[in-house]
Design an enzyme around this catalytic site. Structure first.
Site, PDB file in Angstrom:
ATOM      1  N   HIS A 155       0.318 -39.676 -29.970  1.00  0.00           N
ATOM      2  CA  HIS A 155      -0.540 -40.241 -31.016  1.00  0.00           C
ATOM      3  C   HIS A 155       0.038 -41.543 -31.574  1.00  0.00           C
ATOM      4  CE1 HIS A 155      -3.947 -39.908 -33.696  1.00  0.00           C
ATOM      5  NE2 HIS A 155      -3.184 -40.169 -34.734  1.00  0.00           N
ATOM      6  N   ASP A 173      -1.491 -36.986 -26.624  1.00  0.00           N
ATOM      7  CA  ASP A 173      -1.837 -37.003 -28.064  1.00  0.00           C
ATOM      8  C   ASP A 173      -2.178 -35.580 -28.511  1.00  0.00           C
ATOM      9  OD1 ASP A 173      -2.977 -37.338 -30.574  1.00  0.00           O
ATOM     10  OD2 ASP A 173      -3.901 -39.253 -30.055  1.00  0.00           O
ATOM     11  N   SER A 227      -6.074 -44.524 -35.423  1.00  0.00           N
ATOM     12  CA  SER A 227      -6.258 -43.149 -35.865  1.00  0.00           C
ATOM     13  C   SER A 227      -7.407 -43.061 -36.882  1.00  0.00           C
ATOM     14  CB  SER A 227      -4.918 -42.625 -36.402  1.00  0.00           C
ATOM     15  OG  SER A 227      -4.961 -41.248 -36.602  1.00  0.00           O
TER      16      SER A 227
HETATM   17  C1  MLT Z   1      -8.819 -38.433 -38.949  1.00  0.00           C
HETATM   18  O1  MLT Z   1      -8.686 -37.651 -39.872  1.00  0.00           O
HETATM   19  O2  MLT Z   1      -9.474 -39.478 -39.017  1.00  0.00           O
HETATM   20  C2  MLT Z   1      -8.155 -38.050 -37.653  1.00  0.00           C
HETATM   21  O3  MLT Z   1      -7.916 -36.698 -37.623  1.00  0.00           O
HETATM   22  C3  MLT Z   1      -6.921 -38.812 -37.401  1.00  0.00           C
HETATM   23  C4  MLT Z   1      -5.934 -38.719 -38.535  1.00  0.00           C
HETATM   24  O4  MLT Z   1      -6.031 -39.498 -39.451  1.00  0.00           O
HETATM   25  O5  MLT Z   1      -5.021 -37.894 -38.480  1.00  0.00           O
END
Ligand code: MLT
Length: 210
Positions: free
Chosen positions: A187, A156, A106
């Site tokens: 996700h 996701d 992520s």
């Molecule tokens: C981010 O902020 O890098 C992406 O939206 C993924 C997350 O951390 O939720």
């Protein structure tokens, strides 16, 4: 075992001689311990270097600032990617390890993608779990056959499929050997990530004669 470096981190020495080190990059709200079990399942016996993101959002560590979900402060992404690249170089000389392959989830996967594009020589490859493109206008990079696995989730709700595909194209256009797969998951991480990640890494290691 850890020495004092520019990021709070964990370092686990490898038990498998010659195994490629992993750079573990957690998601939003994670910390340096979170991905150690995943790393061990995907690359058993590899050295593991795992920093904690320095940006705090509502008390949650991250690797760069964002204005909203999926809307990144790209100036901060640049600055933090170079900062993390310097940390990796410090850690390599302190712990005597080779250039690591990033395993990011992520926000950590997005940071790994930014490091690949801004400091291509720092990483020897990457496994990007639920990643999206970190830059609207990506910098020119030469990734010279760097192996990259992107695992996206078909369900996701956070990462739009088109954005993950755009990241795959950006990295492939820069010369990386990209394998982008969409799994029947959301996700969250799942056992299929371990299975696919481990299989891919074994093939990469064989290809490199490791
Ligand atoms: C981010 O902020 O890098 C992406 O939206 C993924 C997350 O951390 O939720």
């Amino acid at each position: 075992m850890e020495v004092h470096l520019s990021f709070i981190h964990r370092f686990k020495p490898g038990t498998q001689p010659g195994a490629r080190p992993l750079l573990l990059l957690h998601g939003t709200g994670g910390k340096e311990d979170d991905l150690l079990p995943l790393g061990e399942m995907i690359a058993p016996g590899s050295p593991m270097l795992s920093p904690r993101g320095k940006v705090i959002e509502n008390g949650m560590p991250r690797f760069f600032r964002r204005f909203a979900e999926g809307v990144f402060d790209e100036e901060d992404v640049h600055r933090r990617a170079f900062e993390l690249a310097r940390f990796v170089e410090e850690a390599r000389s302190s712990y005597g390890i080779a250039a690591p392959l990033a395993l990011g989830y992520s926000n950590g996967a997005n940071m790994a993608a930014a490091v690949l594009l801004l400091s291509p020589s720092v990483l020897s490859g990457a496994i990007l779990l639920r990643a999206m493109a970190p830059f609207a206008h990506p910098p020119q990079a030469n990734l010279e056959e760097t192996p990259v696995l992107i695992l996206s989730g078909a369900r996701d709700p956070i990462i739009p499929a088109a954005n993950a595909s755009r990241l795959a194209s950006i990295l492939a256009d820069a010369g990386a050997v990209v394998d982008h797969r969409t799994l029947g998951v959301g996700h969250e991480l799942s056992p299929i990530d371990v299975k696919v990640g481990r299989g891919w890494l074994e093939l990469v290691a064989v290809g490199r004669g490791e």
